[in-house]
Motif scaffolding. Structure first.
Motif, PDB file in Angstrom:
ATOM      1  N   MET A 186      33.304  45.935  24.424  1.00 29.36           N
ATOM      2  CA  MET A 186      34.433  46.512  25.134  1.00 29.36           C
ATOM      3  C   MET A 186      35.677  45.728  24.789  1.00 29.36           C
ATOM      4  O   MET A 186      35.612  44.609  24.260  1.00 29.36           O
ATOM      5  CB  MET A 186      34.189  46.488  26.647  1.00 29.36           C
ATOM      6  N   SER A 187      36.819  46.307  25.091  1.00 27.86           N
ATOM      7  CA  SER A 187      38.080  45.604  24.871  1.00 27.86           C
ATOM      8  C   SER A 187      38.304  44.605  25.995  1.00 27.86           C
ATOM      9  O   SER A 187      37.697  44.704  27.068  1.00 27.86           O
ATOM     10  CB  SER A 187      39.237  46.595  24.812  1.00 27.86           C
ATOM     11  N   LYS A 188      39.204  43.656  25.766  1.00 27.10           N
ATOM     12  CA  LYS A 188      39.523  42.690  26.812  1.00 27.10           C
ATOM     13  C   LYS A 188      40.201  43.356  27.997  1.00 27.10           C
ATOM     14  O   LYS A 188      40.040  42.926  29.143  1.00 27.10           O
ATOM     15  CB  LYS A 188      40.393  41.566  26.243  1.00 27.10           C
ATOM     16  N   ALA A 189      40.949  44.420  27.732  1.00 28.46           N
ATOM     17  CA  ALA A 189      41.599  45.133  28.835  1.00 28.46           C
ATOM     18  C   ALA A 189      40.573  45.774  29.760  1.00 28.46           C
ATOM     19  O   ALA A 189      40.809  45.905  30.965  1.00 28.46           O
ATOM     20  CB  ALA A 189      42.545  46.191  28.273  1.00 28.46           C
ATOM     21  N   GLU A 190      39.438  46.170  29.212  1.00 29.21           N
ATOM     22  CA  GLU A 190      38.381  46.799  30.012  1.00 29.21           C
ATOM     23  C   GLU A 190      37.495  45.773  30.709  1.00 29.21           C
ATOM     24  O   GLU A 190      36.775  46.109  31.651  1.00 29.21           O
ATOM     25  CB  GLU A 190      37.503  47.678  29.121  1.00 29.21           C
ATOM     26  N   ASP A 191      37.515  44.561  30.249  1.00 28.45           N
ATOM     27  CA  ASP A 191      36.585  43.521  30.709  1.00 28.45           C
ATOM     28  C   ASP A 191      37.113  42.863  31.983  1.00 28.45           C
ATOM     29  O   ASP A 191      38.094  42.118  31.952  1.00 28.45           O
ATOM     30  CB  ASP A 191      36.412  42.477  29.604  1.00 28.45           C
ATOM     31  N   GLU A 192      36.458  43.136  33.103  1.00 26.37           N
ATOM     32  CA  GLU A 192      36.848  42.518  34.377  1.00 26.37           C
ATOM     33  C   GLU A 192      36.018  41.278  34.699  1.00 26.37           C
ATOM     34  O   GLU A 192      36.210  40.663  35.739  1.00 26.37           O
ATOM     35  CB  GLU A 192      36.707  43.537  35.511  1.00 26.37           C
ATOM     36  N   GLY A 193      35.108  40.933  33.819  1.00 26.55           N
ATOM     37  CA  GLY A 193      34.291  39.749  34.060  1.00 26.55           C
ATOM     38  C   GLY A 193      33.352  39.925  35.237  1.00 26.55           C
ATOM     39  O   GLY A 193      33.319  39.095  36.151  1.00 26.55           O
ATOM     40  N   LEU A 194      32.551  41.002  35.225  1.00 29.63           N
ATOM     41  CA  LEU A 194      31.649  41.288  36.339  1.00 29.63           C
ATOM     42  C   LEU A 194      30.463  40.324  36.347  1.00 29.63           C
ATOM     43  O   LEU A 194      29.906  39.994  35.296  1.00 29.63           O
ATOM     44  CB  LEU A 194      31.126  42.720  36.243  1.00 29.63           C
ATOM     45  N   TYR A 195      30.082  39.914  37.529  1.00 31.90           N
ATOM     46  CA  TYR A 195      28.873  39.115  37.689  1.00 31.90           C
ATOM     47  C   TYR A 195      28.337  39.320  39.096  1.00 31.90           C
ATOM     48  O   TYR A 195      29.049  39.790  39.990  1.00 31.90           O
ATOM     49  CB  TYR A 195      29.128  37.631  37.422  1.00 31.90           C
ATOM     50  N   ILE A 196      27.072  39.023  39.290  1.00 34.74           N
ATOM     51  CA  ILE A 196      26.481  39.144  40.620  1.00 34.74           C
ATOM     52  C   ILE A 196      26.085  37.771  41.126  1.00 34.74           C
ATOM     53  O   ILE A 196      25.808  36.848  40.348  1.00 34.74           O
ATOM     54  CB  ILE A 196      25.267  40.089  40.649  1.00 34.74           C
ATOM     55  N   GLN A 197      26.077  37.648  42.442  1.00 30.10           N
ATOM     56  CA  GLN A 197      25.598  36.432  43.093  1.00 30.10           C
ATOM     57  C   GLN A 197      24.684  36.818  44.246  1.00 30.10           C
ATOM     58  O   GLN A 197      24.843  37.872  44.866  1.00 30.10           O
ATOM     59  CB  GLN A 197      26.764  35.594  43.625  1.00 30.10           C
ATOM     60  N   LYS A 198      23.732  35.961  44.497  1.00 35.33           N
ATOM     61  CA  LYS A 198      22.814  36.164  45.610  1.00 35.33           C
ATOM     62  C   LYS A 198      22.987  35.000  46.579  1.00 35.33           C
ATOM     63  O   LYS A 198      22.715  33.855  46.238  1.00 35.33           O
ATOM     64  CB  LYS A 198      21.369  36.218  45.107  1.00 35.33           C
ATOM     65  N   TYR A 199      23.519  35.289  47.760  1.00 33.43           N
ATOM     66  CA  TYR A 199      23.686  34.249  48.764  1.00 33.43           C
ATOM     67  C   TYR A 199      23.675  34.893  50.142  1.00 33.43           C
ATOM     68  O   TYR A 199      23.957  36.081  50.305  1.00 33.43           O
ATOM     69  CB  TYR A 199      24.984  33.460  48.536  1.00 33.43           C
ATOM     70  N   ASP A 200      23.326  34.095  51.140  1.00 37.75           N
ATOM     71  CA  ASP A 200      23.236  34.583  52.519  1.00 37.75           C
ATOM     72  C   ASP A 200      22.420  35.867  52.601  1.00 37.75           C
ATOM     73  O   ASP A 200      22.773  36.815  53.325  1.00 37.75           O
ATOM     74  CB  ASP A 200      24.642  34.822  53.100  1.00 37.75           C
ATOM     75  N   ASP A 201      21.332  35.922  51.819  1.00 36.26           N
ATOM     76  CA  ASP A 201      20.439  37.092  51.805  1.00 36.26           C
ATOM     77  C   ASP A 201      21.133  38.360  51.336  1.00 36.26           C
ATOM     78  O   ASP A 201      20.664  39.461  51.614  1.00 36.26           O
ATOM     79  CB  ASP A 201      19.811  37.315  53.183  1.00 36.26           C
ATOM     80  N   LYS A 202      22.240  38.238  50.627  1.00 36.12           N
ATOM     81  CA  LYS A 202      22.924  39.407  50.094  1.00 36.12           C
ATOM     82  C   LYS A 202      23.046  39.292  48.581  1.00 36.12           C
ATOM     83  O   LYS A 202      23.153  38.197  48.034  1.00 36.12           O
ATOM     84  CB  LYS A 202      24.330  39.535  50.700  1.00 36.12           C
ATOM     85  N   GLU A 214      34.606  41.547  46.376  1.00 35.16           N
ATOM     86  CA  GLU A 214      33.204  41.377  46.730  1.00 35.16           C
ATOM     87  C   GLU A 214      32.640  42.728  47.155  1.00 35.16           C
ATOM     88  O   GLU A 214      33.141  43.358  48.084  1.00 35.16           O
ATOM     89  CB  GLU A 214      33.034  40.360  47.861  1.00 35.16           C
ATOM     90  N   TYR A 215      31.633  43.188  46.433  1.00 35.47           N
ATOM     91  CA  TYR A 215      30.985  44.455  46.755  1.00 35.47           C
ATOM     92  C   TYR A 215      29.501  44.187  46.952  1.00 35.47           C
ATOM     93  O   TYR A 215      28.823  43.672  46.052  1.00 35.47           O
ATOM     94  CB  TYR A 215      31.207  45.471  45.634  1.00 35.47           C
ATOM     95  N   VAL A 216      28.979  44.527  48.127  1.00 37.98           N
ATOM     96  CA  VAL A 216      27.579  44.260  48.449  1.00 37.98           C
ATOM     97  C   VAL A 216      26.699  45.297  47.765  1.00 37.98           C
ATOM     98  O   VAL A 216      26.777  46.492  48.063  1.00 37.98           O
ATOM     99  CB  VAL A 216      27.347  44.262  49.965  1.00 37.98           C
ATOM    100  N   LEU A 217      25.854  44.838  46.862  1.00 34.75           N
ATOM    101  CA  LEU A 217      24.916  45.728  46.173  1.00 34.75           C
ATOM    102  C   LEU A 217      23.633  45.911  46.970  1.00 34.75           C
ATOM    103  O   LEU A 217      23.048  46.996  46.968  1.00 34.75           O
ATOM    104  CB  LEU A 217      24.578  45.170  44.790  1.00 34.75           C
ATOM    105  N   TYR A 218      23.207  44.846  47.625  1.00 37.81           N
ATOM    106  CA  TYR A 218      22.016  44.922  48.472  1.00 37.81           C
ATOM    107  C   TYR A 218      22.203  43.926  49.610  1.00 37.81           C
ATOM    108  O   TYR A 218      22.527  42.761  49.365  1.00 37.81           O
ATOM    109  CB  TYR A 218      20.746  44.603  47.679  1.00 37.81           C
ATOM    110  N   PRO A 219      21.993  44.336  50.862  1.00 41.21           N
ATOM    111  CA  PRO A 219      22.431  43.516  51.992  1.00 41.21           C
ATOM    112  C   PRO A 219      21.412  42.530  52.541  1.00 41.21           C
ATOM    113  O   PRO A 219      21.749  41.757  53.436  1.00 41.21           O
ATOM    114  CB  PRO A 219      22.751  44.572  53.047  1.00 41.21           C
ATOM    115  N   GLU A 220      20.179  42.531  52.056  1.00 40.55           N
ATOM    116  CA  GLU A 220      19.132  41.743  52.705  1.00 40.55           C
ATOM    117  C   GLU A 220      18.374  40.879  51.712  1.00 40.55           C
ATOM    118  O   GLU A 220      18.463  41.081  50.496  1.00 40.55           O
ATOM    119  CB  GLU A 220      18.145  42.670  53.418  1.00 40.55           C
ATOM    120  N   GLY A 221      17.594  39.964  52.243  1.00 41.11           N
ATOM    121  CA  GLY A 221      16.756  39.107  51.415  1.00 41.11           C
ATOM    122  C   GLY A 221      15.347  39.626  51.280  1.00 41.11           C
ATOM    123  O   GLY A 221      14.496  38.976  50.667  1.00 41.11           O
ATOM    124  N   THR A 222      15.073  40.781  51.855  1.00 41.38           N
ATOM    125  CA  THR A 222      13.769  41.420  51.727  1.00 41.38           C
ATOM    126  C   THR A 222      13.967  42.895  51.407  1.00 41.38           C
ATOM    127  O   THR A 222      15.047  43.448  51.610  1.00 41.38           O
ATOM    128  CB  THR A 222      12.931  41.292  53.012  1.00 41.38           C
TER     129      THR A 222
END
Length: 878
Positions: A186-202, A214-222
């Motif tokens: 992709m071009s640099k203009a299109e690149d937002e540097g997406l990454y995911i993190q898992k913390y606080d069971d989210k 911050e966008y919650v993809l999954y809200p729980e640890g189970t």
């Protein structure tokens, strides 16, 4: 290789490299707290009252303990500055211990045990190594009862080189490392540097372009499937975070692998589907990952390869002859995971997902190694693994390419190969419609670059004979794809790789049509890794030790001209690794030392002249770096650490830590809080880390000392430099000297005690050692030693054989885990038998039931580190 490295996080995508999802600071202080609680008289360091100023205020500082870490450092550093007196470190080299670092105050509670014998030695903050005082006023020279008999001959550890331009990008200091989502070009203009993190069971989606996002993809640890609740252990995402792979009930196998149940989760529909090729019958997967565009999920179950079609929701079975024990399709066996590819799989998708290349690894003829388990049940159980040894049968490989459009799998023709039926694969890469595979002979001396294409079939395009530079072949780096660019006169696709040039490892560009390399970098320094290609700027990002053996800075090389730029500030010491977003717009540089570790985020679309802002700037001179000339004119690198309350007018015990493996570099300019720092503080000891000749980072002439001669130079160099240290420093007690090492370091420790016969080293601590290289694995051993029939004298010299020499050592200790799949406990048991035959009794022994090479089963790691500390305390009579 024989070294202890933690199992890779399961939430990493299926790639050839890995990036931690935790910050260096986070891991360091988790380990610090753990080690501190192991030691006697643990002191609670919780802070009350004033707090430190905030360094970075972004939404990612929700982990309050990270701020607590900063508070500890700042307050500790302030206290140290007020309380520590100036001490003369060494008048001959004009050292000073003014401004002792904040890290020293932390060492008073003991520091985390850095027992990975193959892990780089990182080090405490300091000034540049120029031989001048860090203070304008020198304390009076101390007097001792012993007079130095020699003066060390030392060389500058930083090399004066021709200046190069620096690309200064907009930067900010961040709290944590990230793993970017994999993305198509992709071009640099299109690149937002997406990454995911898992913390606080989210599980949340974030953007480098917007630190507040911050966008919650999954809200729980189970998660619940078929009415059963599962603990969410790891998450793998596709390129936009809309499809996730969940892992549960994971059981670690070897260094990079685990078996687990895997589930596909659709963020938009919230639908969960279990991934399995044999029904939901409790058979765990050995590997699971997305294809590049996530049209497919690739998985391996009981040695067979499958793909799950995400769109059609259907499975396709690619192979049917696997068994998960001796036939592996797309899956690495033990030796390929450990010594060759460094991952749990041997499969490669092309970018448009129409072709999937994979290896079949056949261990049918490989001998079986039994691993006994003792701690559960009335009777021991036995797990068999296929473990090839020098001169014995090796795995046999077959390369296949599956066409997803035709649903057909073809065998790659290798009839022109002269490498033998036990050839080795040292990595592969798709370049458009062509597949590049690196093939070596069994002893890793010749490397062929094979090109497989639809139109031209399979052929060898370029070969390297390592005998021409007295070296060997190994997987120094994965190849990186360079797309064609006709505006730059690059009319065909190509790739970059690390190759030997004029005696050093350098960056080379290979056009795929000719596969004849063009060398891009040069000099008496080495490219450490190839990181990323920035297609818009035509830059290849690398790390290299251009400024010093001890350092690793980030550079960019123009793939067309070879012009080199620095990205990090090379005017001062530093050790960096990096992670890149898909277009290369965002570079997350992990600064690992010598000062406080931190993450620096660069935006390569914004170039200016400002220098990066630093999170904390503190200096100290507790740790020093040395390149010492030996009697034959060769040099070795040494790091010295002195205790917090160091007094040059008294004699201190000495502990030497060594690894010494061929081509491996242990000494680096990193921030360090480890077992040795604990020993230094607790026992008022001086610590030396030594990289003998044969180790890495200094070119092939230096590496080649190890070729066919494992165990020869390591003990000689370690003994000589330690003897020189004692004779040139009056603050070392020559009767309280010890050496220790783990894995290959354990072998080096034994060989050093054998060679030295108690003259320099009075004590030794040995963990999980190789004692006879005929008992270690074939691919690692033969790479350096050749086949036993071709180097019988080398193998003879390399084993522990002069048993009488150990009687001259005052005392030593041996430790090993019975479940060690890497360096099997047979090594220690054979040595014990020889000790019995020679009546060697001046040693202690600790066996750890069911522990692997890490020795961490049932609390054994903490017990081991505490025993090492108390054992050495007793021997130093403190």
């Amino acid at each position: 290789m024989p070294e202890e490295i933690e199992l890779d996080n399961m939430n990493e995508p299926s790639t050839r490299s890995s990036s931690s999802q935790e910050s260096t600071v986070s891991r360091a202080f988790d380990e610090l707290d753990q080690q501190a609680r192991m030691l006697p008289d643990y002191e609670d360091l919780s802070l009350e009252g004033d707090t430190a100023p905030t360094i970075v205020t972004t939404k990612r500082f929700k982990r309050s303990w990270v701020i607590g870490v900063v508070i500890v450092f700042i307050l500790g550093y302030t206290a140290v500055l007020l309380s520590y007196r100036n001490v003369n470190y060494d008048a001959r080299t004009n050292y000073s211990l003014n401004n002792t670092s904040a890290a020293e105050s932390l060492s008073s509670v003991g520091q985390s045990a850095s027992v990975d014998s193959g892990t780089e030695v990182s080090t405490i903050s300091e000034h540049l190594i120029e031989q001048e005082s860090s203070s304008s006023t020198q304390p009076e020279e101390s007097t001792t009862s012993r007079t130095p008999t020699v003066t060390l001959q030392e060389l500058d550890v930083r090399i004066s080189r021709e200046s190069i331009p620096r690309k200064v990008y907009h930067s900010r200091v961040d709290a944590e490392s990230v793993t970017f989502l994999p993305g198509a070009r992709m071009s640099k203009a299109e690149d937002e540097g997406l990454y995911i993190q898992k913390y606080d069971d989210k599980v949340v989606l974030r953007k480098m372009a917007d630190p507040q996002y911050e966008y919650v993809l999954y809200p729980e640890g189970t998660f619940t499937y078929n009415g059963l609740e599962n603990i969410l252990l790891s998450v793998v995402s596709n390129s936009d975070g809309q499809l996730l792979l969940f892992a549960s009930e994971a059981v670690a196998r070897f260094r990079h692998s685990a078996e687990a149940f895997w589930y596909l989760y659709d963020v938009s529909t919230k639908e969960i589907t279990q991934i399995s090729g044999k029904g939901l019958n409790g058979v765990k997967l050995q590997h699971c990952s997305f294809s590049p565009k996530a049209r497919y999920v690739t998985f391996i179950q009981e040695g067979d390869l499958y793909i799950y079609d995400v769109v059609n929701k259907s499975n396709r079975r690619i192979t049917s002859d696997g068994d998960g024990y001796q036939i592996f399709n797309g899956k690495t066996d033990w030796v390929y995971e450990e010594e060759v590819l460094g991952t749990d799989n041997a499969l490669w998708w092309n970018q448009d997902e129409t072709r999937l290349a994979f290896l079949k690894i056949d261990d049918t003829d490989v001998e079986t190694l039994p691993l006994e388990r003792f701690s559960s049940g009335v009777f021991p159980t036995v797990e068999d693994i296929k473990y090839p040894k020098p001169g014995e049968a090796n795995p046999k490989l077959t390369l296949f390419i599956h066409d997803t459009e035709r649903d057909q799998t073809d065998t790659v023709d290798r009839a022109d190969s002269k490498l033998g039926e036990e050839w080795i694969c040292y990595g592969a890469l798709w370049i458009g419609d062509s597949f590049i595979i690196r093939e070596s002979d069994r002893t890793s001396k010749v490397l062929d670059y094979r090109v497989v294409s639809k139109d031209d079939g399979s052929s060898i395009k370029y070969s390297i004979d390592s005998n021409e530079y007295n070296g060997w072949i190994e997987n120094f780096n994965e190849m990186v794809f360079i797309p064609k660019n006709e505006s730059s006169s690059r009319v065909n696709h190509g790739f970059v790789d690390i190759v030997q040039s004029e005696g050093y490892n350098h960056l080379a560009f290979f056009p795929v049509d000719s596969v004849s390399p063009r060398i891009l970098t040069k000099g008496d320094w080495e490219v450490v890794s190839i990181e990323h290609f920035d297609a818009e700027e035509e830059l290849v990002y690398i790390t290299a030790n251009r400024e010093s053996h001890f350092e690793s800075h980030i550079y960019a090389v123009n793939v067309n001209t070879g012009e080199i730029f620095s990205i990090t500030d090379i005017s001062k010491p530093g050790f960096f690794t990096a992670n890149y977003s898909p277009s290369g717009r965002y570079v997350v540089a992990s600064y690992k030392g010598p000062e406080l570790p931190r993450m620096i985020v660069y935006d390569t679309t914004i170039e200016h002249k400002e220098k990066e802002k630093r999170a904390i700037d503190f200096t100290g001179s507790r740790t020093r770096y040395h390149t010492v000339k030996l009697s034959d004119g060769e040099t070795v690198d040494v790091i010295e650490v002195v205790p917090p309350n160091f007094d040059a007018s008294k004699e201190h015990p000495l502990l030497v830590n060594v690894y010494g493996g061929p081509g491996y570099r242990m000494l680096h300019r990193q921030f360090h809080m480890g077992f040795e720092d604990t020993i230094s503080q607790a026992l008022d000891a001086v610590i030396l880390f030594v990289d003998p000749r044969g180790t890495g980072g200094q070119g092939w002439n230096y590496r080649s000392y190890a070729k066919r001669h494992i165990g020869h130079w390591e003990p000689r160099d370690v003994t000589e430099v330690t003897k020189l240290w004692i004779e040139s420093r009056t603050y070392i007690n020559p009767e309280k000297t010890a050496i220790w090492g783990w894995s290959y370091g354990g072998f080096t420790t034994l060989k050093t005690m054998e060679y030295d016969k108690g003259q320099v080293f009075k004590f030794g601590m040995v963990v999980a050692p190789v004692t006879n290289w005929l008992m270690y694995d074939s691919i690692y051993t033969e790479r350096y030693m050749d086949l036993p029939k071709d180097n019988s004298e080398g193998y003879k010299e390399a084993r522990i054989r002069d048993l009488e020499a150990f009687k001259s050592v005052k005392r030593f200790v041996l430790m090993h885990g019975t479940g060690d799949d890497n360096v099997h406990i047979q090594n220690t048991y054979k040595l014990l038998d020889l000790f019995n035959l020679h009546a060697v009794v001046n040693f202690d022994l600790m066996i750890y039931p069911d522990s692997n090479h890490n020795i961490n089963y049932h609390n054994s790691y903490g017990v081991l580190m505490n025993r090492l500390t108390t054992w050495l305390r007793d021997k130093f009579e403190l």
